[in-house]
Design an enzyme around this catalytic site. Sequence first.
Site, mmCIF file in Angstrom:
data_model
loop_
_atom_site.group_PDB
_atom_site.id
_atom_site.type_symbol
_atom_site.label_atom_id
_atom_site.label_comp_id
_atom_site.label_asym_id
_atom_site.label_seq_id
_atom_site.Cartn_x
_atom_site.Cartn_y
_atom_site.Cartn_z
ATOM 1 N N ARG A 1 0.256 -0.776 -9.486
ATOM 2 C CA ARG A 1 1.515 -0.186 -9.629
ATOM 3 C C ARG A 1 2.657 -0.899 -10.232
ATOM 4 N NH1 ARG A 1 2.142 3.214 -4.257
ATOM 5 N NH2 ARG A 1 2.599 4.939 -5.934
ATOM 6 N N LYS B 1 4.744 7.942 16.095
ATOM 7 C CA LYS B 1 3.464 7.477 15.766
ATOM 8 C C LYS B 1 2.605 7.265 17.070
ATOM 9 C CE LYS B 1 2.485 5.704 11.272
ATOM 10 N NZ LYS B 1 2.299 4.571 10.461
ATOM 11 N N GLU C 1 6.118 -1.928 -5.355
ATOM 12 C CA GLU C 1 5.373 -2.959 -5.922
ATOM 13 C C GLU C 1 6.037 -3.332 -7.147
ATOM 14 O OE1 GLU C 1 2.737 -0.470 -3.315
ATOM 15 O OE2 GLU C 1 4.196 -0.111 -4.717
#
Length: 639
Positions: A403, A286, A375
């Site tokens: 979710r 990243k 979740e």
Amino acid sequence: MSNLIPSLLQDIHEPADLRKLSRAQLKPLADELRSFLLHSVAQTGGHLSSNLGTVELTVALHYVFNTPHDRLVWDVGHQTYPHKILTGRRERMHTLRQFGGLSGFPRRDESQYDTFGTAHSSTSISAALGMALAARQKGESRHAVAVIGDGAMTAGMVFEAMNNAGVADCPMLVVLNDNDMSISPPVGALNRYLAQLMSGQFYSAAKNVGKNVLRVAPPLLELAKRLEQGAKGMVVPATLFEKFGFNYIGPIDGHDLDSLIPTLENIKHLMATHNGPQFLHVVTKKGQGYKLAEADPITYHGPGKFDPSVGIVKPAVGAPPPKPTFTQVFGQWLCDMAEKDQRLVGITPAMREGSGMVEFERRFPGRYYDVGIAEQHAVTFAAGLACEGLKPVVAIYSTFLQRGYDQLIHDVALQNLPVVFALDRAGLVGADGATHAGAYDIAYLRCIPNMAVACPADEQECRQLLTTAFEQNQPVAVRYPRGAGVGAATTADLTALPFGKGEIRREGKGVAILAFGTLLHPALQAAEALQATVVNMRWAKPLDVALLLDVAARHEGLVTLEEGAIMGGAGSAVTEALNAAGIVKPVLQLGLPDVFIEHGDPVRLLALQGLDAAGIERAIAHRFGAFLSVQRPSLKVVA
């Protein structure tokens, strides 16, 4: 932005142009793309670190595969800026995440190259599998490719999809973009597995060399293959992905086009000759190519506007501090309550920074749980903790709790377990748009038995209602918006407010505005012109019915106001309560309409929905002009 477009990139209007380039031109193109991306995001704000890390991978995928005929599905989608630039949207990048401009995520209605809309995590493999099987059923020859990050691999849906794909016997490719970082640092056994796998990289290289050498002697090659099965476990962990039925390849350097291109070409050939699914493990970094982002990818994950030559500048010493955000208010409350009550545990599904839990993890590491992008698991995990006498606080975005809805009903509410849900990003969220808006939580929570829903109007009330929620012996959600509120000072104590009770904030005549949440403040502004009553309802459930009936008896018309969906929302709760009491009273329900509201400045978006002070005043005057005690030119009824 045209002055930023260098020589090679300016001639790329679609991936077909990219595929006309020679292999030698791809590296300078990637450099130009990265430079353009950096300067573009610096002018608009947006996701940066993740996109800098996918430049070469994006170039390679569009170079090898015949997009858009071949389907390319990006998981999460916040790493698709290079993809947008190469697929005809370069000249519109200056509109990124702005009202009427480009979305920060893939959108099917934005480009034919965006084959699937993604903004929540871990959906790409399921979608790509559907596309691959649809092509087979229709007799079409095309490839389906899913690009998924290592953080997204923690979600159970990924493994459901892989379990299905492994026996589907169709040509698809899953590219694991392994950058060792989701938004928060990655967690869990899978991340440890990937780290171990990387430590065995030499094994993969040695295996390939050995196969090439022994290919000229088939008997020896067959013997080597048999020996390999036994030796493999001694050198690297058992390949999880092969157990799912995928042909695993990698890991390879995701920034090395000389590795990426030939590998993808070989995989494309395998997909044409072997129907089984392929799995390519790519290692990227990243922030690649921008030293500041490489050193601090979290800070540069989603920056606002900045000067690339300087980087993100911290506020000057002595500068007045900005108003605290609701997220920061929650984070401070969480630490204060944890200090007071040893039973408190904090849970986040991979959103430590976004949910304001960095300080809590530092101070209470043994009571902090990051469960990864999972979740559903987060909700049921909290239920299990609550069963044993602990007091879980689940810090989760409103849009992400959707979710875990089944778990919320069956595992928490049905058992009436005392779990606190701190719902960040309730209401409109601005630049992230419809996928991240917390528009539905009041409607989807208040219909569940045992659930309570609090709607604080300001920062201090948020702290107080979090305390109220924590004191209950039932599940309670406290919803609060992104960013700062009116700047109400917070106190250090942990004082609760009465459960299920509202308050009258302004006495007026004719019309009463019942405000749920932070829209109380534009309601108060509108009420000054209208001479209306304003009620801070505080709770969408349980509704303060006694207060409602009292107000209804003294006013000719009622207005409900919420930064949430009108259908099934707090306004609906008010009308249901009035019906139950046999009271017939005109009610104007103001909130978010039955449409998906796109990205843009949140202040402007609220105004467009008529939820600023002027819009509220205008709507009430139009509906209830005859009931108002004061008439002004601004209150003329519009036909």
